[in-house]
Structure formats: structure tokens, C-alpha cells
Design a protein around this motif. Structure first.
Motif: not given
Lengths: 132, 121
Positions: A27, A34, A72, A74-75, A78-79, A81-82, A85-86, A116, A120, B24-25, B28-29
Motif C-alpha cells: 500500500h 500516484v 489499467l 494505474l487504475l 490507485i483503487a 491506494h484509495a 487510505w480509508f 469515494a 467517482s 482516494a476520492l 480511480p475515476a
């Protein structure tokens, strides 16, 4: 001082021995993705500033198979990571009291993930509406 | 009277936190939109990121602010995390590592500000 060479235990690969640390390293390393995405966007912004031909070149480059595979990756990163993060937000946030009760870790994580998802979806709908 | 030097850590930590929350928010989008949906022509209308539309977005006050916040804060977030992870891999982060990490985010921030101001309002 002793002239003997003291034994120092090697720390190489310390994180591979414990699943908790493996997850920690994964993580934390999402930061590399990022950064890569921010640099990609920065290049795009520079190309935008250079005019239409340069911008269209950047858009064309994004269509190459390599760029698609890169995004792909990165997605996914970063997903993740998100999500993490929470997931660690109950620890990183100062204690929040609602009506005298401490907000439960579960409520903080769920709140973050819902925020999030809303952000999104909202962003995609907004882009769609501006572009249409 | 002895003057105490204030730590600059809260500034970097604040930028890290802001960038972490923003990525984070919306991260991804954003990747989905710019890196997959637009190049593949999925979901979004044709020409979503065409030159006139993106230029107008970069010239709009809110659009400008959004682009700047995303690029700059994502960078500050990432370099802060990388800088603090160096220690974990046996690299003892000194002034050089700090300058390299935060310096690259600073350079990225300045470049994006210059370009965004350059495209006009």
C-alpha cells in the motif's frame, strides 16, 4: 572500541516475512503509481499549452496498447491506494465524537468508501454532462 | 530570549494528507476517464477531451484550479510517502533524498502553475 567487526543482522527483505508488512509495503508503493499518473497528467498539461497538434499527439499516445496497459495498472494500484487510505483512516483521523459516543472504525471506513464511490460517480457524470 | 525553530513537517504532512484524500476520492475515476474511457471511446461522448474542450476547461477558473490541485497534490502526496519509505529499505534519508523528493514535487507544481497561467483565462 573493539576492533572486531560486530555482527549486524541483515534487514534485507524484512517485510517479506510477515503478511502485515507485505500489505504495508504494497500500500505504500501505490505512491509510485500516484506519482506516475501525476507525471502523465503534467505531460498532458504541457502538451495542451503547446497547442492543438501537441495535444492531439498526447491523446494519440494514450491510445497505444502500452499506454492502455499502463493505465489499467494505474487504475488497480490507485483503487487499492484509495481503499487502504480509508481502511487506515480510523487510525490516521483524530477521534471523532458524535453525541458523546466515539465514532466506530467501521463507520469511518464505510463513510470514506461511500464518499469515494459518490465522488467517482459524480465526477464521471459531471464530465459526461460537460462533454455532451 | 531563545528563539525556537519551528518544524516544517506539518506543511509536508498537510500536503500529503490533502493529496491522499483527493487521490482516494477522485484518483480511480480520473484514471478511468483519461486513461481508459477516452482513449477507448467507452461510455463518454466523442471528443470529451478534444483540444477546444480541454483548452476551455484549462481556461475556466474552476477547471484550472482542479487541474492544478490534482497534479500538484498527487505529487506532494506521492513524494512524501516515497521519502518516508526510503528508510524501510535501508536508505537513510538525508538532505539529498529530501531535496530530490520534495524538490521534484515543487518543480512539478511550478511547471503546472506556469502552463495554467500561460493558457490564459
Amino acid at each position: 572500541m573493539s576492533k572486531r567487526k560486530p555482527y549486524v543482522r541483515s534487514m534485507d527483505g524484512w517485510w517479506k516475512k510477515n503478511p502485515f508488512f507485505v500489505e504495508y509495503v504494497i500500500h505504500e508503493s501505490t505512491a509510485l503509481f500516484v506519482l506516475a499518473y501525476a507525471v502523465t497528467l503534467l505531460v498532458g498539461l504541457i502538451r495542451l499549452g503547446q497547442g492543438e497538434a501537441a495535444w492531439n499527439g498526447w491523446l494519440a499516445a494514450l491510445q497505444s496498447p502500452g499506454a492502455l496497459v499502463f493505465h489499467l495498472a494505474l487504475l488497480v494500484a490507485i483503487a487499492y491506494h484509495a481503499y487502504t487510505w480509508f481502511k487506515i483512516m480510523p487510525i490516521t483521523l483524530p477521534p471523532i465524537r458524535v453525541g458523546g459516543e466515539k465514532l466506530s472504525p467501521c463507520a469511518i471506513i464505510t463513510g470514506g468508501l461511500v464518499a469515494a464511490a459518490v465522488a467517482s460517480l459524480g465526477l464521471i457524470v459531471l464530465v459526461w454532462r460537460i462533454a455532451a | 530570549m531563545k528563539t525556537r525553530k519551528r518544524s516544517n513537517a506539518p506543511i509536508f504532512w498537510g500536503l500529503f494528507g490533502a493529496g491522499g484524500m483527493l487521490s482516494a476520492l477522485f484518483g480511480p475515476a480520473l484514471v478511468f476517464i483519461t486513461g481508459l474511457a477516452v482513449p477507448l471511446g467507452l461510455l463518454l461522448p466523442q471528443g470529451t477531451m478534444s483540444y477546444p474542450k480541454m483548452l476551455a476547461f484549462a481556461q475556466n477558473f474552476i477547471g484550472k484550479g482542479f487541474i492544478f490541485a490534482v497534479i500538484a497534490l498527487f505529487m506532494w502526496h506521492a513524494v512524501h510517502r516515497i521519502y518516508h519509505s526510503l528508510h524501510e529499505f535501508g536508505i537513510h534519508a538525508g538532505m539529498g533524498a529530501k531535496l530530490l523528493c520534495y524538490g521534484s514535487a515543487f518543480v512539478g507544481t511550478v511547471i503546472s502553475a506556469v502552463v495554467l497561467l500561460g493558457v490564459g483565462f
